[in-house]
Design a protein around this motif. Structure first.
Motif, PDB file in Angstrom:
ATOM      1  N   SER A 132      -2.792  26.674 -24.970  1.00 41.56           N
ATOM      2  CA  SER A 132      -2.672  27.096 -26.356  1.00 41.56           C
ATOM      3  C   SER A 132      -2.021  26.013 -27.211  1.00 41.56           C
ATOM      4  O   SER A 132      -1.659  26.261 -28.341  1.00 41.56           O
ATOM      5  N   PHE A 133      -1.839  24.818 -26.664  1.00 45.07           N
ATOM      6  CA  PHE A 133      -1.221  23.728 -27.430  1.00 45.07           C
ATOM      7  C   PHE A 133      -1.669  22.391 -26.853  1.00 45.07           C
ATOM      8  O   PHE A 133      -2.428  22.357 -25.879  1.00 45.07           O
ATOM      9  N   THR A 134      -1.217  21.299 -27.452  1.00 42.29           N
ATOM     10  CA  THR A 134      -1.640  19.969 -27.013  1.00 42.29           C
ATOM     11  C   THR A 134      -1.040  19.612 -25.658  1.00 42.29           C
ATOM     12  O   THR A 134       0.178  19.654 -25.504  1.00 42.29           O
ATOM     13  N   VAL A 135      -1.898  19.273 -24.705  1.00 46.47           N
ATOM     14  CA  VAL A 135      -1.386  18.880 -23.390  1.00 46.47           C
ATOM     15  C   VAL A 135      -1.962  17.531 -22.954  1.00 46.47           C
ATOM     16  O   VAL A 135      -2.199  17.309 -21.773  1.00 46.47           O
ATOM     17  N   ASN A 136      -2.164  16.637 -23.927  1.00 43.91           N
ATOM     18  CA  ASN A 136      -2.631  15.297 -23.563  1.00 43.91           C
ATOM     19  C   ASN A 136      -1.696  14.705 -22.519  1.00 43.91           C
ATOM     20  O   ASN A 136      -0.485  14.848 -22.627  1.00 43.91           O
ATOM     21  N   GLY A 137      -2.295  14.027 -21.557  1.00 43.98           N
ATOM     22  CA  GLY A 137      -1.474  13.378 -20.539  1.00 43.98           C
ATOM     23  C   GLY A 137      -1.298  14.227 -19.286  1.00 43.98           C
ATOM     24  O   GLY A 137      -1.077  13.699 -18.203  1.00 43.98           O
ATOM     25  N   LEU A 138      -1.425  15.539 -19.452  1.00 44.71           N
ATOM     26  CA  LEU A 138      -1.271  16.428 -18.293  1.00 44.71           C
ATOM     27  C   LEU A 138      -2.275  16.068 -17.189  1.00 44.71           C
ATOM     28  O   LEU A 138      -1.948  15.995 -16.017  1.00 44.71           O
ATOM     29  N   LYS A 139      -3.506  15.825 -17.604  1.00 48.06           N
ATOM     30  CA  LYS A 139      -4.562  15.486 -16.654  1.00 48.06           C
ATOM     31  C   LYS A 139      -4.196  14.233 -15.851  1.00 48.06           C
ATOM     32  O   LYS A 139      -4.334  14.200 -14.636  1.00 48.06           O
ATOM     33  N   GLU A 140      -3.712  13.214 -16.572  1.00 50.10           N
ATOM     34  CA  GLU A 140      -3.409  11.953 -15.897  1.00 50.10           C
ATOM     35  C   GLU A 140      -2.259  12.123 -14.898  1.00 50.10           C
ATOM     36  O   GLU A 140      -2.300  11.592 -13.788  1.00 50.10           O
ATOM     37  N   VAL A 141      -1.228  12.869 -15.309  1.00 48.95           N
ATOM     38  CA  VAL A 141      -0.101  13.062 -14.390  1.00 48.95           C
ATOM     39  C   VAL A 141      -0.557  13.838 -13.157  1.00 48.95           C
ATOM     40  O   VAL A 141      -0.204  13.508 -12.025  1.00 48.95           O
ATOM     41  N   LEU A 142      -1.369  14.843 -13.392  1.00 50.62           N
ATOM     42  CA  LEU A 142      -1.884  15.654 -12.287  1.00 50.62           C
ATOM     43  C   LEU A 142      -2.724  14.789 -11.334  1.00 50.62           C
ATOM     44  O   LEU A 142      -2.619  14.901 -10.108  1.00 50.62           O
ATOM     45  N   THR A 143      -3.556  13.924 -11.907  1.00 52.59           N
ATOM     46  CA  THR A 143      -4.370  13.024 -11.089  1.00 52.59           C
ATOM     47  C   THR A 143      -3.484  12.167 -10.182  1.00 52.59           C
ATOM     48  O   THR A 143      -3.730  12.043  -8.983  1.00 52.59           O
ATOM     49  N   VAL A 144      -2.431  11.592 -10.771  1.00 50.95           N
ATOM     50  CA  VAL A 144      -1.573  10.690 -10.005  1.00 50.95           C
ATOM     51  C   VAL A 144      -0.791  11.460  -8.942  1.00 50.95           C
ATOM     52  O   VAL A 144      -0.689  11.029  -7.789  1.00 50.95           O
ATOM     53  N   LYS A 145      -0.268  12.611  -9.329  1.00 48.30           N
ATOM     54  CA  LYS A 145       0.548  13.366  -8.371  1.00 48.30           C
ATOM     55  C   LYS A 145      -0.299  13.946  -7.232  1.00 48.30           C
ATOM     56  O   LYS A 145       0.199  14.097  -6.123  1.00 48.30           O
ATOM     57  N   CYS A 146      -1.545  14.263  -7.512  1.00 48.25           N
ATOM     58  CA  CYS A 146      -2.433  14.672  -6.418  1.00 48.25           C
ATOM     59  C   CYS A 146      -2.718  13.471  -5.527  1.00 48.25           C
ATOM     60  O   CYS A 146      -2.752  13.583  -4.304  1.00 48.25           O
ATOM     61  N   GLY A 147      -2.899  12.311  -6.143  1.00 50.06           N
ATOM     62  CA  GLY A 147      -3.125  11.084  -5.374  1.00 50.06           C
ATOM     63  C   GLY A 147      -1.968  10.803  -4.425  1.00 50.06           C
ATOM     64  O   GLY A 147      -2.173  10.344  -3.308  1.00 50.06           O
TER      65      GLY A 147
END
Lengths: 580, 77
Positions: free
Chosen positions: A31-46
């Motif tokens: 419901s709000f801006t979450v830019n960057g969330l995807k990138e952090v998630l990608t790295v932390k899954c990595g």
């Protein structure tokens, strides 16, 4: 734990290896801006060797994405969806002007909001098999009524609490929808930190970029559980880890361990460990010490919280800790990748990191008052639900240690097994046992004839169908209850085919499998079947059960299947009591 | 702090292409979110909090330099 900046994550995400062993599809709605969330998630899954493919819905598009059967969300076929809601968006005008209406209107408004979320979520679960993680709302920290806010009926705070309680109780027992306690996250870091007014006014950013990585750390817990990457066992050093000082030098009376400073840091650290033990985490010791000195403390020290009965394995000796660690994994029959290691000595830690990289080594802070926090920041011990099995696990590993000690008194396996007074209970699967049955099909590798992995949804479908029979197998003996440790699934669509036959490695070697075969054969006879067909699908790990069918009267046919003719008889071991 | 490197890192470009005239118009990655990220990282580097006006008025790298000078924040370029 100190985090990198968001831009560091964004750069790392661009360079990340794309093909790890495991992969997962995640979607983010918010419901709000979450830019960057995807990138952090990608790295932390990595970091946990998982390739994440991530879909991010457009800004504030969560309603459309959830409602529309043909939305990109559903086309993407995610495995976990994160739905991030925030207090301002849900409360809307009520957030700013809560007291321009009376308390009935406030309640009515928030009930409507809750209902809308319910219908979105319930619509989602009808359309998708994916897990859905929905955040609750953070409690407001300001009221126009100031100190009198606690004197109003159904205040703004009460409204948010009402929403949070409502969403929690609605999905309490749900195995597809999980509420993430965002309010607790906001408490941990504080609204003044995570909410940056400038970012909010300029970009509708409600979680400041600095704090996004901490949130994602929690989100990764769900990935770990979904892919069974969570860990089972904490291995502990003793001196300066479970107590202050060195018992070999300072003596029984000289170590720091008491409700007063400086011993209270260790005393309370042990309480947190005990709480993890009580939820099913196995504890073990790996320490360079004189065994007699150390065991005396563990047994007799008045302020020791963890006692011998809390540890599943002890390695208190002078041999190297790497060897000890391998032995602990072997003794408990779990992988090195199930272990987390706590040791105050950086050299020991480096050794383990270097030689046993699968073990997660905690870099304990130099200040022991921070031990608890470093334990609390771990996200390796999560489960989707609290199952009875999980809660009993810690205890079961201790029973197992006592069983091993008992076995060494017998020279003959049959005598040992007879003396155990084993009772096996086989029951049709039901809603209560479904999570555990699914968990066993997902996790069992060694004694698993076909290694077919089934989600809770799959198991539910089998139980509800006419052509499949699902059974849970529970084992107990004189040392304790081992819980549900086996699964049988029969596909009786055309013939009696054993679709799944598995046993947890905890109970291998006790002839439980013979009791299970006995049971299947008896049920099949009752149902007038003519024969039973078994199958062995070889994997890298399931050698231990290669001979199951041949050793128990099944004949191999030309298709490589194993057939039991029901004109024959089968006798299970007479010293095991079968209850069905 | 090296301003060029900081901007290049966030905007994912070679530091060599950045000059006073660099702006959202001529750098593809400089969207409104990255603009905010630049402000946030500069604040963290310098320990200074900018006002909302400061952030809104930045049209290019030259404007960023002016603000840093105004707050007496030392930087290389």
């Amino acid at each position: 734990m100190l985090e990198l900046t968001l831009s560091d994550y964004i750069i790392k995400a661009k360079k990340i290896e794309s093909n790890f062993g495991k992969s997962i599809k995640l979607a983010i709605l918010s419901s709000f801006t979450v830019n960057g969330l995807k990138e952090v998630l990608t790295v932390k899954c990595g970091e946990i060797k998982v390739s994440a493919e991530i879909y991010v819905a457009g800004y504030n598009q969560y309603r459309q994405e959830l409602l529309d059967d043909n939305s990109n969300l559903y086309k993407f076929k995610p495995e976990i969806v994160y739905l991030l809601l925030d207090t301002r968006s849900i409360l809307s005008e009520l957030f700013f002007l809560p007291y321009q209406v009376n308390h009935q209107s406030r309640k009515k408004y928030i009930s409507q909001q809750l209902k809308e979320i319910f219908s979105l979520v319930d619509g989602f679960t009808k359309k998708s098999d994916s897990k859905l993680v929905v955040t609750n709302l953070s409690l407001p920290t300001y009221s126009p009524l100031g100190i009198a806010d606690e004197k109003v009926e159904f205040s703004l705070n009460d409204a948010v609490t009402y929403f949070n309680d409502g969403i929690k109780s609605r999905y309490l027992a749900d195995d597809q929808v999980f509420v993430y306690d965002f309010n607790s996250f906001a408490n941990r870091f504080g609204e003044n930190n995570i909410f940056d007014p400038k970012m909010y006014y300029l970009g509708d950013i409600k979680i400041s970029p600095d704090y996004l990585p901490y949130l994602v750390e929690n989100f990764v817990s769900y990935v770990k559980v979904a892919l069974s990457l969570n860990r089972k066992c904490i291995v502990l050093d003793l001196d300066n880890t479970l107590w202050g000082g060195i018992v070999g030098e300072d003596g029984f009376d000289g170590i720091q361990l008491s409700p007063q400073p400086p011993g209270n840091v260790y005393y309370e650290f042990q309480k947190y460990l005990l709480a993890l033990f009580q939820k099913g985490i196995i504890l073990a010791i790996n320490s360079k010490n004189n065994e007699a000195d150390a065991m005396k403390v563990i047994r007799d020290h008045p302020y020791m919280i963890l006692r011998p009965d809390n540890f599943a394995a002890f390695r208190i000796n002078w041999q190297d800790k790497v060897k000890n660690m391998e032995e602990i994994a072997q003794e408990l029959n779990i992988g090195l990748d199930s272990l987390v290691y706590f040791d105050d000595d950086p050299i020991n830690r480096e050794m383990i990191k270097k030689y046993l990289p699968e073990v997660k080594v905690i870099d304990l802070p130099r200040d022991p008052s921070l031990y608890v926090r470093s334990l609390q920041s771990l996200n390796d011990f999560d489960t989707f639900q609290v199952t009875m099995e999980d809660q009993k696990r810690g205890k079961m590993y201790i029973d197992e240690r006592q069983r091993r000690e008992f076995q060494s008194e017998f020279s003959n396996l049959d005598d040992f097994l007879k003396s155990l007074n084993i009772k096996v209970t086989i029951k049709p699967g039901d809603s209560f046992t479904t999570p555990r049955i699914s968990q066993l099909t997902l996790k069992t590798n060694q004694f698993n004839l076909t290694t077919r992995r089934y989600t809770e949804e799959d198991i539910k479908k089998f139980i509800g169908s006419d052509d499949h029979l699902v059974y849970s197998v529970q084992v107990e003996d004189k040392f304790g209850d081992q819980g549900i440790v086996g699964v049988i699934i029969i596909n009786c669509e055309k013939e009696w085919q054993i679709d799944t036959f598995l046993l947890s490695c905890r109970v291998i070697g006790r002839n439980i499998e013979k009791v299970m075969l006995d049971f299947i054969i008896n049920v099949a006879k009752k149902k007038q079947a003519k024969r039973i067909i078994g199958q062995y699908v070889a994997t890298e790990k399931n050698k231990p059960c290669v001979g199951l069918y041949q050793d128990n009267g099944f004949q191999k046919n030309e298709d490589g299947l194993f057939v039991f003719d029901l004109l024959n008889n089968f006798f299970g071991p007479d010293y095991i009591k079968l209850i069905d | 702090m090296n301003l060029k490197n900081l901007l290049a890192r966030i905007l994912d470009v070679d530091p060599g292409v950045i000059n006073d005239g660099s702006s959202p118009e001529n750098l593809e990655n400089w969207d409104s979110f990255n603009g905010l990220l630049i402000a946030s990282e500069l604040e963290k580097e310098s320990g200074v909090k900018f006002s909302i006006e400061d952030v809104i008025h930045v049209k290019n790298v030259g404007d960023i330099k002016k603000i840093l000078d105004r707050y007496n924040i030392k930087y290389d370029f």
